[in-house]
Design a protein around this motif. Structure first.
Motif, short mmCIF file in Angstrom:
data_model
loop_
_atom_site.label_atom_id
_atom_site.label_comp_id
_atom_site.label_asym_id
_atom_site.label_seq_id
_atom_site.Cartn_x
_atom_site.Cartn_y
_atom_site.Cartn_z
N THR A 1 0.82 -1.21 0.00
CA THR A 1 0.00 0.00 0.00
C THR A 1 0.85 1.26 0.00
N THR A 2 2.14 1.10 0.25
CA THR A 2 3.10 2.20 0.11
C THR A 2 4.19 1.68 -0.81
N ASP B 1 3.81 9.53 -3.46
CA ASP B 1 3.63 10.47 -2.35
C ASP B 1 3.59 9.73 -1.02
N SER B 2 2.92 8.56 -1.00
CA SER B 2 2.80 7.82 0.26
C SER B 2 4.16 7.37 0.77
N TYR B 3 5.04 6.95 -0.14
CA TYR B 3 6.38 6.54 0.28
C TYR B 3 7.16 7.75 0.78
N ASN C 1 6.01 10.58 1.97
CA ASN C 1 5.44 11.16 3.19
C ASN C 1 5.73 10.33 4.44
N SER C 2 6.04 9.05 4.24
CA SER C 2 6.30 8.18 5.40
C SER C 2 7.79 7.99 5.67
#
Length: 498
Positions: free
Chosen positions: A46-47, A170-172, A174-175
């Motif tokens: 999911t990332t 973006d998810s990668y 942002n984390s």
């Protein structure tokens, strides 16, 4: 030779790879390591993991694929390697189904530029599946891939947006924290690692270091370096397929103050020729870290590995005090490739040939082609029928084909070059002692002049230049200035396939 990848876990070195690379580590340690990699892939579904752009087709940047887009099916023929291949396909599928989410291009190690997904290349111009897991030297040869472009046209000239550039979602991003990268190279050479550190490794492995390199500094904290050892690495795992095989050793290092994390890279060792890790390369070629992140579970490093015959992409992870390497894929690097000739190109050339003389050529079918070279900046193609009797010569310049001349059972070709001029000559019997000659002179892909002559017993009888008759004396003078003609190349490719 495929690059051999081994990882040091605690005191024991075990091999890690997405594929069988020629040596085998103990099954239990391999299974344990694969479980770690599987866990990393699963938790990032999911990332999505970082991916790499490799080259371009002249218009768009490419995310090259290494497996077919169709899910592999298990059979008796692929039973031994099915699980490995299916996992590799699953990883590729993660990237494919999330392709539109990869909007961040990492430039220069720590700068972000926005990109966008354009489409996938699933067929070549002939309607077939493009090449898989290959890097072409020509933009005209398509690869199975996803294509990306800059979101803003003004960013197209960004430095560092070519080979092995990392893209992330973006998810990668942002984390994780994007870390700075600084190369240690000076005048294209790397400084040596600290001598005490090298001596410590020499003592640990019982081997003499041949080379050491300080490659990069990550986040002003970690040092990436390598050490290449001399001689045979006698503690390497035995290769079950070649019990006589001897191994060489290099070590990739991640240094964090007093802590040292290691990846053992095994090569081939020959008492006669020494150590080698890649074909046509002297010594060990280090991994190149192209992006670095601090993730929720530790350091995550994107790397490429460029060798003369191959190009690898993948990740290195720092997990629980262990450095783990996960190779996504190793692409074959192709050089000296010919420009492809597609079916639509052949159809276009055949039409030009027939239109020049429909009455005599409507039944001629081209069956093969060869390249010839009146210069090296344009494409010159020689088409022939199956009997090697009828054929034609074409120039492709700026994407457009031009018909030059026809070959017949009597009129056969030769070529010559002089400075910037290239010459194509067709000549053959005109009956009795007579011979007919046509000469086409080109400069930089442009037809400069056409000369024709009727020769009788080797002497000029009548001639013309650019369609206008000239004197026999002028014809003799023209021929006297020409360079020596040579036979044309004869390596033909069948149109239906080599």
């Amino acid at each position: 030779m495929k690059k051999l990848m081994f990882v040091a876990i605690c005191v024991m070195a075990v091999m890690i790879s997405c594929k069988n690379k020629g040596q085998t580590a103990p099954a239990d340690s391999n299974d344990s390591l694969n479980a770690v990699i599987d866990s990393i892939i699963e938790e990032n579904d999911t990332t999505p993991l970082p991916m790499f752009l490799i080259g371009s087709d002249g218009k768009y940047m490419q995310m090259l694929y290494w497996a077919d887009v169709e899910e592999p099916k298990k059979s008796e023929k692929n039973d031994d390697y099915y699980e490995t291949y299916h996992k590799s396909w699953e990883l590729q599928e993660m990237f494919r189904r999330n392709a539109a989410l990869y909007t961040n291009l990492i430039v220069g190690g720590d700068k972000i530029t926005k990109v966008k997904f354009i489409d996938e290349v699933l067929k070549d111009p002939d309607g077939n599946r493009p090449s898989i897991s290959q890097i072409h030297g020509r933009e005209e040869i398509p690869s199975l891939c996803a294509r990306f472009d800059y979101a803003n046209a003004k960013d197209k000239n960004e430095e560092g947006s070519g080979w092995g550039t990392v893209i992330v979602t973006d998810s990668y991003l942002n984390s994780r924290r994007l870390l700075s990268l600084k190369s240690c190279a000076k005048n294209y050479e790397y400084p040596k690692l600290d001598a005490d550190l090298v001596k410590k490794l020499e003592k640990e492995y019982g081997m003499k270091a041949k080379n050491s390199s300080k490659i990069a500094i990550i986040d002003n904290r970690y040092i990436h370096g390598t050490v290449e050892f001399e001689g045979e690495y006698k503690n390497a795992p035995m290769d079950p397929y070649d019990e006589e095989r001897k191994s060489a050793l290099a070590v990739e290092l991640l240094i964090d103050s007093a802590k040292i994390y290691k990846l053992e890279q095994l090569g081939y060792y020959s008492p006669e020729w020494g150590a080698s890790w890649n074909a046509d390369a002297d010594g060990y070629i280090p991994n190149d870290i192209v992006a670095a992140f601090e993730g929720p579970k530790g350091l995550e490093l994107c790397y490429t590995h460029s060798a003369p015959e191959s190009y690898c992409i993948g990740m290195m992870y720092l997990r629980d005090g262990k450095l783990i390497e996960h190779e996504y894929e190793m692409f074959q690097t192709l050089v000296d490739e010919d420009v492809p000739v597609w079916k639509r190109d052949i159809a276009e050339m055949h039409k030009l040939y027939v239109d020049d003389n429909p009455h005599e050529r409507k039944d001629v079918k081209f069956a093969k082609y060869a390249f010839f070279y009146l210069d090296y900046d344009n494409l010159w193609i020689w088409m022939r029928d199956q009997k090697d009797e009828d054929g034609a010569f074409f120039l492709k310049k700026d994407g457009k084909f031009t018909y030059i001349a026809a070959e017949t059972a009597k009129m056969k070709p030769a070529q010559a070059q002089k400075g910037e001029m290239g010459y194509l000559r067709l000549s053959g019997s005109a009956g009795g002692p007579s011979q007919y000659v046509e000469i086409y002179a080109f400069k930089n892909g442009k037809l400069i002049e056409t000369f024709t002559a009727l020769m009788v017993a080797g002497e000029v009888d009548e001639c013309s230049l650019n369609g206008r008759d000239i004197s026999v004396e002028a014809g003799k003078a023209y021929l006297a200035k020409l360079p020596k003609f040579e036979d044309m190349p004869s390596y033909f490719r069948d149109i239906e396939g080599d």
